[in-house]
Design a protein around this motif. Sequence first.
Motif, PDB file in Angstrom:
ATOM      1  N   TYR A 248       1.228 -22.093 -29.227  1.00 15.17           N
ATOM      2  CA  TYR A 248       1.676 -22.872 -28.075  1.00 15.17           C
ATOM      3  C   TYR A 248       1.255 -22.181 -26.782  1.00 15.17           C
ATOM      4  O   TYR A 248       1.258 -20.957 -26.692  1.00 15.17           O
ATOM      5  CB  TYR A 248       3.201 -23.028 -28.090  1.00 15.17           C
ATOM      6  N   GLN A 249       0.905 -23.000 -25.786  1.00 15.50           N
ATOM      7  CA  GLN A 249       0.579 -22.460 -24.475  1.00 15.50           C
ATOM      8  C   GLN A 249       1.828 -22.294 -23.603  1.00 15.50           C
ATOM      9  O   GLN A 249       1.864 -21.453 -22.712  1.00 15.50           O
ATOM     10  CB  GLN A 249      -0.406 -23.387 -23.740  1.00 15.50           C
ATOM     11  N   ILE A 250       2.851 -23.126 -23.858  1.00 20.52           N
ATOM     12  CA  ILE A 250       4.046 -23.124 -23.026  1.00 20.52           C
ATOM     13  C   ILE A 250       5.285 -23.078 -23.907  1.00 20.52           C
ATOM     14  O   ILE A 250       5.394 -23.828 -24.881  1.00 20.52           O
ATOM     15  CB  ILE A 250       4.091 -24.377 -22.122  1.00 20.52           C
ATOM     16  N   PHE A 251       6.217 -22.185 -23.565  1.00 16.79           N
ATOM     17  CA  PHE A 251       7.507 -22.104 -24.243  1.00 16.79           C
ATOM     18  C   PHE A 251       8.601 -22.413 -23.222  1.00 16.79           C
ATOM     19  O   PHE A 251       8.630 -21.816 -22.145  1.00 16.79           O
ATOM     20  CB  PHE A 251       7.720 -20.704 -24.837  1.00 16.79           C
ATOM     21  N   ILE A 252       9.483 -23.353 -23.564  1.00 14.79           N
ATOM     22  CA  ILE A 252      10.574 -23.735 -22.669  1.00 14.79           C
ATOM     23  C   ILE A 252      11.892 -23.630 -23.426  1.00 14.79           C
ATOM     24  O   ILE A 252      12.011 -24.125 -24.554  1.00 14.79           O
ATOM     25  CB  ILE A 252      10.398 -25.174 -22.144  1.00 14.79           C
ATOM     26  N   PHE A 253      12.877 -22.989 -22.816  1.00 18.56           N
ATOM     27  CA  PHE A 253      14.205 -22.919 -23.407  1.00 18.56           C
ATOM     28  C   PHE A 253      15.197 -23.577 -22.465  1.00 18.56           C
ATOM     29  O   PHE A 253      15.190 -23.337 -21.246  1.00 18.56           O
ATOM     30  CB  PHE A 253      14.623 -21.464 -23.648  1.00 18.56           C
ATOM     31  N   SER A 254      16.049 -24.434 -23.026  1.00 19.75           N
ATOM     32  CA  SER A 254      17.113 -25.087 -22.267  1.00 19.75           C
ATOM     33  C   SER A 254      18.434 -24.819 -22.977  1.00 19.75           C
ATOM     34  O   SER A 254      18.584 -25.136 -24.150  1.00 19.75           O
ATOM     35  CB  SER A 254      16.853 -26.597 -22.163  1.00 19.75           C
ATOM     36  N   GLY A 255      19.367 -24.214 -22.260  1.00 18.44           N
ATOM     37  CA  GLY A 255      20.653 -23.890 -22.875  1.00 18.44           C
ATOM     38  C   GLY A 255      21.216 -22.606 -22.313  1.00 18.44           C
ATOM     39  O   GLY A 255      20.718 -22.067 -21.320  1.00 18.44           O
ATOM     40  N   HIS A 256      22.267 -22.103 -22.955  1.00 17.14           N
ATOM     41  CA  HIS A 256      22.913 -20.881 -22.494  1.00 17.14           C
ATOM     42  C   HIS A 256      22.103 -19.649 -22.882  1.00 17.14           C
ATOM     43  O   HIS A 256      21.435 -19.616 -23.911  1.00 17.14           O
ATOM     44  CB  HIS A 256      24.321 -20.767 -23.105  1.00 17.14           C
TER      45      HIS A 256
ATOM     46  N   ILE B 203       3.372 -27.514 -26.267  1.00 22.43           N
ATOM     47  CA  ILE B 203       4.609 -27.036 -25.654  1.00 22.43           C
ATOM     48  C   ILE B 203       5.693 -26.938 -26.719  1.00 22.43           C
ATOM     49  O   ILE B 203       5.922 -27.888 -27.473  1.00 22.43           O
ATOM     50  CB  ILE B 203       5.073 -27.991 -24.533  1.00 22.43           C
ATOM     51  N   LEU B 204       6.349 -25.794 -26.780  1.00 22.75           N
ATOM     52  CA  LEU B 204       7.493 -25.617 -27.668  1.00 22.75           C
ATOM     53  C   LEU B 204       8.754 -25.646 -26.817  1.00 22.75           C
ATOM     54  O   LEU B 204       8.967 -24.774 -25.977  1.00 22.75           O
ATOM     55  CB  LEU B 204       7.389 -24.294 -28.426  1.00 22.75           C
TER      56      LEU B 204
END
Length: 244
Positions: A221-229, A171-172
């Motif tokens: 990576y199998q999963i990309f997650i972004f947290s933010g604006h 996971i990234l």
Amino acid sequence: MTKIKIRLSKSHDQEFDITLIISNQPEDLRGFLPPQPPDLQSSFNQWLSGYRSLEGVRLELKNVIVSSDVQSQAREVIAWVNEWLNFGSSQWQPIRDKLIEVGSRWQGAKKEEMYIILDFPEEKFIQLGRIPWQEWDLLKNYYSDSEIALRLYGKQAQTIITIQKYWKVRILLVVGRSDDIQTENDIKIVKNLEKKGAEVKLLLQPTKEELSEALWQEPGYQIFIFSGHSSCDEETPISWLESG
């Protein structure tokens, strides 16, 4: 390049008819692989269910708890794979001995590339091709630097799929500009997935170059997650993430 083909052609009384084809050897070697243990397929199915639950990580970010021990399930699958493929029957042992002989000689020289192809009849036995053959001790000990691939053969066109040697959910997690946003809880939740067998890489407000380097990093990576604006253009279907 040396190519090794481990071909399943048919089965007899639940045993698998195996042909070992080595590109620089004059003759092929025939043998039989014992029946697949029922517990191997059931443990693989349990692992697959847990793996897919990790892919539902977005639900967990909404406080839905994923209750699966993927790492423990993976160890169980690997144990069954090795118990099956290390079985010392008189009709399977010669195949294993030949693979060890060729692998030992190749490790001593390593002057050429080695490519291992697991041949499965198209559609038939396809489920067998999904188990983690790359976790077999013999391949890890004697062919760790070689490419391992699956091939479906039959009347239709052949397809080769390279097997990923890395058997974890990767996971990234990228945290961008987060003023007025509580990203700490997102980080805590995603990092907690490491306890369930995932590998998490965290990037805090990375530059474009740092993000690009991470995205291209092997084995991916199998999963990309972004947290933010984030932002979008109201006149075009273009959106972008705000790093800092």
